[in-house]
Design an enzyme around this catalytic site. Structure first.
Site, PDB file in Angstrom:
ATOM      1  N   SER A 288      -5.523  -4.180 -26.659  1.00 26.72           N
ATOM      2  CA  SER A 288      -6.025  -4.012 -25.204  1.00 26.72           C
ATOM      3  C   SER A 288      -4.943  -3.119 -24.580  1.00 26.72           C
ATOM      4  O   SER A 288      -3.896  -3.232 -24.977  1.00 26.72           O
ATOM      5  CB  SER A 288      -6.272  -5.446 -24.400  1.00 26.72           C
ATOM      6  OG  SER A 288      -5.074  -5.819 -24.051  1.00 26.72           O
ATOM      7  N   ASP A 289      -5.373  -2.552 -23.379  1.00 28.92           N
ATOM      8  CA  ASP A 289      -4.321  -2.041 -22.658  1.00 28.92           C
ATOM      9  C   ASP A 289      -3.629  -3.029 -21.947  1.00 28.92           C
ATOM     10  O   ASP A 289      -4.234  -4.270 -21.872  1.00 28.92           O
ATOM     11  CB  ASP A 289      -4.992  -0.968 -21.685  1.00 28.92           C
ATOM     12  CG  ASP A 289      -3.588  -0.087 -20.964  1.00 28.92           C
ATOM     13  OD1 ASP A 289      -2.331  -0.405 -21.063  1.00 28.92           O
ATOM     14  OD2 ASP A 289      -4.076   1.053 -20.636  1.00 28.92           O
ATOM     15  N   ALA A 290      -2.327  -2.926 -21.309  1.00 33.99           N
ATOM     16  CA  ALA A 290      -1.754  -4.006 -20.684  1.00 33.99           C
ATOM     17  C   ALA A 290      -2.468  -4.929 -19.577  1.00 33.99           C
ATOM     18  O   ALA A 290      -3.117  -4.286 -18.701  1.00 33.99           O
ATOM     19  CB  ALA A 290      -0.543  -3.509 -20.036  1.00 33.99           C
TER      20      ALA A 290
END
Ligand code: NOJ
Length: 761
Positions: A288-290
């Protein structure tokens, strides 16, 4: 040449031969699929559910990340990967805990954003794309990979492949611009550069294609805002760079932050399962993105953390970056029977497979003396200088003011970015990096050793609202008072007045483009425009060098400043590369990978728009707005040279091509000037009618050539089903219509050299 030979040649053209990049590490034997699968099974067989979930968890190693200490999480087998750490010693210390103290002793993957260089900084990706030379991008990322790997990193969060058609969006700087064809070429090249011939190649890192998908189309260019794109736009425009990355063997993908058509990208089964795995056959893993798994709740999609973990995993998201949502909830979901153990194991498999392929089980540690040796390799600086030279775009050169003579005696270099190492290196530095670029003032001084080269910055420029990263990293920047700014303004004008020639270095600071760095205006920030006008009013010859991460509204400069060089954010060797061009040691040959709108209010503005009821320029309704032209200030593909070129003799091998077959298109390009130079020959098509309205122009091929004065070369492009077909909204599938096409070949997206082509049964 036969079509097959051409296809083979086309494949080779942009690939650097591996022996050209010297390796500093040793190659591990490449295991077979079956060997990897057997080792993964063996590992899974001895791991607990908690450890499996640990492999799906990436923890933040930086102090700003809340939560338990990384050491403690790793010791329990609660993390498969660590990000936001950049210290070889610490990598080794954490790795020791993982491989000696954690239950199944599985090594960690260390990941970081290495976007355009690790220690040797290359031009920002938007600039690399301006080279229209995939080899430049491949070599840049190969050097970045070599340095990053020497530091102990295994995995970079790049390349960023988001098509960006709105210059207000700050992250336009991180990608290859507005076009899927150029974007796909740059995507594949960067994957090859980062990863080398196979995952686990020495001196390389695993790449990550991000942010899947549509992130660049944020409403209003506002970062993180929702995105609404039709399936046709996704498939014809936004997906091609990602599909090219899969074809190039990219090891990982990152899901984007925003909602795509009301479904967050990180919980989007259509993206992560149906398209990425189902259609493209991607075998790596998705991170995932952060904090994006946790954000599924913030976005109003998931009810709570448990629901977020469930929906993300089911959608096909394997690794949770920094939100700890998987760590907290997946075990409970399996225990309740909401998820099967097989769901968890399916996500763990590709993560373990990559660790095996990287040879981490055999060699988990990094030699702490290696980075210094690798960074000192002289070819890294040479590559950075070459990449910067090839990335710059000459926008204007009235009266052939450039190249400048080397016998100039008294030059002034003016502007807030003229001696800024930060602005020269640009946005997205790796954690803890100290900018160390050669600035423009230094580059010019090196070219004119005997001359007076005066420098004055003028008033500083700064964001109106500070960057979120300043707060995160505790950066404090004292502001100039209006009186100090006024004094700096006057000094700059006085310095310019004393010189015979002025080089103005204007644009944006490094923190003005990038993540959470969108703007409502594209004007030169601060008092730069006013300073430029005051200096031009002195009547001296003025050259404008732009350092920036996005197109800017430079309408006044485009009319009043005789020479303008778009240098973007050119990296460690930026100042030298700029001086190389200004003084004619290098002839500029870059082209714009994005349209330059006249004003921010024209965004999104891109060349590949559909025709309309009343096309622009038609007599009935020639303008889109009544208060001025909306034509670009500089079109996509545009860029000048110190020499001139003629592109002639366009030939389409056969006037009619059968559905499914390919046709060769050739044109001659001649250097008609008196200096060696580069031209980027570009092929555009337009499908005149059919299942759907198609863009008035679409780039379908390009080649950058170096030609001696008087030299002519024939450029060959292929148009086949991939180029002549499209995803049809009306048919709901890929089609190749039997229709008539326009074909143009030229030096930018306004090319006029035209031929006809028909696709027939
Ligand atoms: C957020 C950014 O959107 C992404 O591009 C980056 O890779 C991660 N943070 C990790 O730093």
């Amino acid at each position: 040449m036969e079509v097959d030979d051409l296809k083979a040649k086309d494949k080779m053209k942009n690939t650097i031969r591996l022996e050209e990049m010297k390796n500093t590490g040793t190659a591990a034997p490449v295991p077979t699929e079956a060997e990897v699968a057997a080792r993964v099974d063996a590992l899974l067989g001895r791991m607990s559910l908690e450890e499996k979930i640990g492999q799906l968890t990436q923890i933040g190693g930086a102090s700003f990340v809340p939560g338990p200490k990384p050491e403690d999480v790793i010791r329990k087998g609660g993390a498969g990967s660590v990000l936001w750490l950049n210290d070889t010693k610490q990598f080794n210390a954490l790795q020791k805990i993982a491989v000696e103290e954690s239950p199944s002793k599985i090594p960690l993957l260390f990941a970081l954003d290495v976007i355009h260089g690790y220690r040797t900084i290359f031009p920002v990706p938007l600039a690399l794309a301006s080279s229209w030379d995939p080899v430049v991008a491949e070599r840049a990322q190969a050097v970045a990979a070599r340095e990053a790997r020497a530091a102990g990193l295994h995995w970079t969060f790049g390349p960023m492949l988001d098509i960006a058609r709105d210059a207000r969006w700050g992250r336009i700087v991180e990608g290859a611009g507005e076009d899927p064809c150029l974007g796909a070429a740059m995507a594949a090249a960067q994957v090859r550069g980062f990863q080398g011939p196979s995952l686990g190649a020495p001196d390389r890192v695993v790449a990550c294609a991000k942010h899947f998908a549509g992130y660049g189309a944020a409403d209003g260019g506002r970062d993180y805002d929702p995105v609404y794109l039709s399936e046709g736009q996704l498939r014809n425009v936004y997906f091609p760079p990602f599909e090219a990355a899969v074809k190039a063997g990219v090891g990982t993908f990152m899901s984007a932050y925003m909602d795509l058509n009301d479904v967050p990208a990180s919980g989007n089964r259509f993206l992560l399962r149906d398209v990425l795995r189902g259609e493209w056959g991607f075998k790596g893993f998705v991170v995932s993105d952060a904090f994006a798994v946790g954000s599924l709740v913030t976005e109003g999609f998931a009810r709570d953390g448990r629901d977020a973990a469930f929906r993300a995993l089911r959608a096909g998201l394997d690794m949770d970056m920094a939100s700890n949502t998987y760590l907290e909830h997946l075990a409970g979901l399996v225990e309740d029977g909401a998820l099967e153990l097989a769901d968890i194991e399916a996500a763990v498999r590709p993560i373990l497979a990559i660790k095996i392929r990287l040879g981490l089980f055999e060699q988990p540690y990094t030699d702490e003396s290696k980075l210094a040796q690798v960074v000192a390799l002289p070819e890294h600086r040479e590559e950075a200088r070459l990449a910067a030279q090839r990335s710059m775009v000459l926008l204007r050169n009235e009266g052939r003011l450039l190249p400048l003579a080397k016998n100039l005696k008294n030059v002034a270099v003016i502007g807030p970015l003229a001696d800024s190492q930060e602005a020269t290196e640009g946005s997205w530095m790796v954690f803890g990096h100290t900018p160390a670029a050669v600035t423009v003032v230094e580059g010019i001084r090196a070219k004119l050793p005997g001359a007076k080269v005066a420098y004055a910055p003028g008033p500083e420029i700064r964001r109106d609202i500070p960057s979120m990263f300043d707060e995160m990293f505790g950066v404090k920047k004292a502001a100039q008072t209006p009186e100090q700014a006024e004094a700096a303004f006057q000094t700059a004008v006085d310095t310019a007045r004393d010189a015979d020639l002025v080089v103005m270095v204007l644009g944006e600071n490094a923190d003005m483009a990038g993540e959470a760095a969108s703007r409502a205006s594209l004007d030169l920030p601060g008092r730069q425009e006013e300073l430029l006008e005051a200096v031009v009013a002195l009547g001296k010859p003025v050259v404008l060098v732009l350092l920036n991460g996005r197109p800017l509204s430079i309408g006044w400069a485009a009319e009043h400043v005789p020479a303008i060089l778009e240098a973007w954010e050119p990296g460690s060797e930026g100042g030298h590369a700029i001086a190389d061009i200004l003084f004619g040691d290098v002839n500029p040959g870059g082209k714009l990978p994005v349209t330059f709108p006249r004003k921010a209010s024209h965004a999104p503005l891109y060349y590949a728009r559909n025709l309309t009821h009343s096309p622009e320029g038609s007599p009935r309704y020639s303008h889109r707005y009544w208060d001025g032209p909306t034509t670009p200030l500089y079109p996509f593909g545009y860029g000048l040279s110190y020499t001139t070129f003629a592109i002639t003799n366009l030939k389409v091998a056969v006037p009619q091509v059968k559905v499914g077959s390919s046709v060769a298109v050739t044109a001659d390009v001649t250097n008609t000037g008196s200096m060696v130079g580069d031209e980027v020959v570009q092929l555009y098509i337009h499908q005149k009618a059919g299942s759907d309205s198609r863009p008035m122009r679409e780039l379908k091929g390009f080649e950058r050539l170096t030609l001696k004065p008087g030299e002519t070369r024939t450029v060959t492009f292929l148009l086949g089903p991939a180029e002549l077909g499209h995803w049809s909204t009306s048919a709901g599938k890929w089609v190749q219509d039997t229709e008539d096409f326009d074909v143009w070949v030229g030096a930018d997206s306004l090319a006029t050299l035209h031929a006809d082509l028909a696709v027939v049964r």
